[in-house]
Scaffold this active site. Structure first.
Site, PDB file in Angstrom:
ATOM      1  N   MET A  74       0.847  -1.201   0.000  1.00  0.00           N
ATOM      2  CA  MET A  74       0.000   0.000   0.000  1.00  0.00           C
ATOM      3  C   MET A  74       0.885   1.255   0.000  1.00  0.00           C
ATOM      4  O   MET A  74       0.574   2.243  -0.645  1.00  0.00           O
ATOM      5  CB  MET A  74      -0.910   0.006   1.230  1.00  0.00           C
ATOM      6  CG  MET A  74      -1.805  -1.218   1.375  1.00  0.00           C
ATOM      7  SD  MET A  74      -2.902  -1.492  -0.020  1.00  0.00           S
ATOM      8  CE  MET A  74      -3.963  -0.090   0.109  1.00  0.00           C
ATOM      9  N   CYS A 127       6.946  -1.797   8.765  1.00  0.00           N
ATOM     10  CA  CYS A 127       6.441  -1.941   7.389  1.00  0.00           C
ATOM     11  C   CYS A 127       7.617  -2.348   6.499  1.00  0.00           C
ATOM     12  O   CYS A 127       8.666  -1.699   6.524  1.00  0.00           O
ATOM     13  CB  CYS A 127       5.824  -0.626   6.903  1.00  0.00           C
ATOM     14  SG  CYS A 127       5.291  -0.729   5.179  1.00  0.00           S
ATOM     15  N   GLY A 239      -0.351 -12.057  12.953  1.00  0.00           N
ATOM     16  CA  GLY A 239       0.207 -12.672  11.741  1.00  0.00           C
ATOM     17  C   GLY A 239      -0.525 -13.956  11.393  1.00  0.00           C
ATOM     18  O   GLY A 239      -0.249 -14.999  11.997  1.00  0.00           O
TER      19      GLY A 239
HETATM   20  O1  RRO Z   1       0.836   0.647   4.124  1.00  0.00           O
HETATM   21  C1  RRO Z   1       1.482  -0.397   3.890  1.00  0.00           C
HETATM   22  O2  RRO Z   1       1.899  -0.674   2.760  1.00  0.00           O
HETATM   23  C2  RRO Z   1       1.829  -1.356   4.950  1.00  0.00           C
HETATM   24  C3  RRO Z   1       2.177  -0.988   6.237  1.00  0.00           C
HETATM   25 BR1  RRO Z   1       2.100   0.771   6.842  1.00  0.00          BR
HETATM   26  C4  RRO Z   1       2.608  -1.980   7.149  1.00  0.00           C
HETATM   27  O3  RRO Z   1       2.957  -1.742   8.307  1.00  0.00           O
HETATM   28  N1  RRO Z   1       2.655  -3.264   6.702  1.00  0.00           N
HETATM   29  C5  RRO Z   1       2.297  -3.608   5.440  1.00  0.00           C
HETATM   30  O4  RRO Z   1       2.363  -4.802   5.084  1.00  0.00           O
HETATM   31  N2  RRO Z   1       1.875  -2.651   4.588  1.00  0.00           N
END
Ligand code: RRO
Length: 295
Positions: A74, A127, A239
């Protein structure tokens, strides 16, 4: 299956209606969705991660369903301080704000916006696909300690969400504890990738992303188990959890509470289903099973 005695519980300084928590990043972007998840049976909810500046996130595709889970990049999309208006529908409810920054001062600034408005703060130091944020700084125990210490100065409960993408997760757990954390959340997504054989290109716009869902459950159990042995503060498991059985297994590894994320996408009522299967008035005291798998 083992059933637990229900009742409100305080974990890592946060009072919750039960042991089941909505994980950061899933349906945590609006007050309405946070309120809905609480109404379906979650004991507490964590918001989408909020950072120092508004951010649109990575170019798409940002998300793909794969065997055994989901892969996302994301890219930390968030409205920054404007998110605060979303807290109105969940005022007074067990809400934990997930925050991120690129250094201790940014973590402190973002966390301070939430002071007095939420039950606790969860630091996103994990992340797996964010340049300068998340795991890029959260794989450094010194940085984990400094960011935790900065936010802890606000006097609120602080949880630190860790990355599994390191050789030894306990080094970061111990660093969070040294910084004054009240709890450790393990784990964020596992750095991963898929390639479209039709397009001969990575599936995700960002190429790399984070794997979540049942495929990472055994990794999360291993991390919780290791952290339970290395740290004295509560561990919150996260998880790939999708059933009451998973919750019990996570607790036996050492989790005092358990977050559910990706499973919500396929079943909007998953918290109600897990709660009904997990709790019973004549169930065991949760303390009897937390960490019981340790010799
Ligand atoms: O926003 C993301 O892409 C994201 C976040 Br902040 C996170 O902590 N873990 C993830 O897998 N995606």
């Amino acid at each position: 299956m083992i059933r637990l005695n229900c009742g409100s519980v305080t974990v890592g300084g946060v009072r919750m209606d039960n042991h089941l928590i909505l994980a950061a990043g899933v349906l945590g972007t609006t007050g309405a969705s946070l309120a809905r998840i609480l109404s379906t049976g979650a004991g507490a909810v964590v918001t989408k991660s909020i950072g120092p500046f508004p951010h649109e996130g990575h170019p798409g595709p940002c998300f793909a369903e794969i065997n055994g889970g989901l892969i996302n990049a994301m890219g930390l999309p968030n409205p920054s301080k404007d998110f605060l208006t979303e807290l109105t529908p969940v005022s007074g409810k067990p809400v934990i704000a997930s925050v991120f920054g690129g250094n201790p001062a940014e973590f402190l600034e973002v966390a301070s916006w939430f002071s007095g408005r939420v039950s606790g703060i969860e630091l996103n130091l994990s992340c797996p696909h964010a340049e300068g944020y998340g795991a890029a700084i959260g794989n450094d125990p010194g940085m984990v300690e400094a960011c935790t210490k900065a936010v802890k100065s606000l006097g609120m409960p602080v949880w630190v969400k860790l990355t599994p993408n390191v050789t030894d997760i306990t080094e970061c757990g111990v660093a969070a504890e040294r910084g004054g954390a009240d709890g450790i959340v393990a784990i964020n997504t596992v750095k991963a990738m898929r390639i479209s054989t039709d397009l001969r290109r990575p599936v995700l716009g960002n190429r790399f992303g984070g794997l979540s869902g049942p495929a990472i459950f055994p990794i999360a159990v291993r991390c919780v188990y290791e952290l339970y042995e290395a740290c004295s503060i509560p561990v919150i498991g996260c998880g790939g959890v999708s059933s009451a059985h998973d919750v019990v297994e996570m607790m036996m590894a050492g989790a005092s509470a358990v977050q559910v994320g990706s499973a919500v996408i396929h079943d909007g009522d998953i918290f109600g289903s897990i709660r009904d299967a997990l709790y019973s008035p004549d169930g065991m005291r949760p303390e009897e099973i937390v960490g019981c798998a340790h010799g």
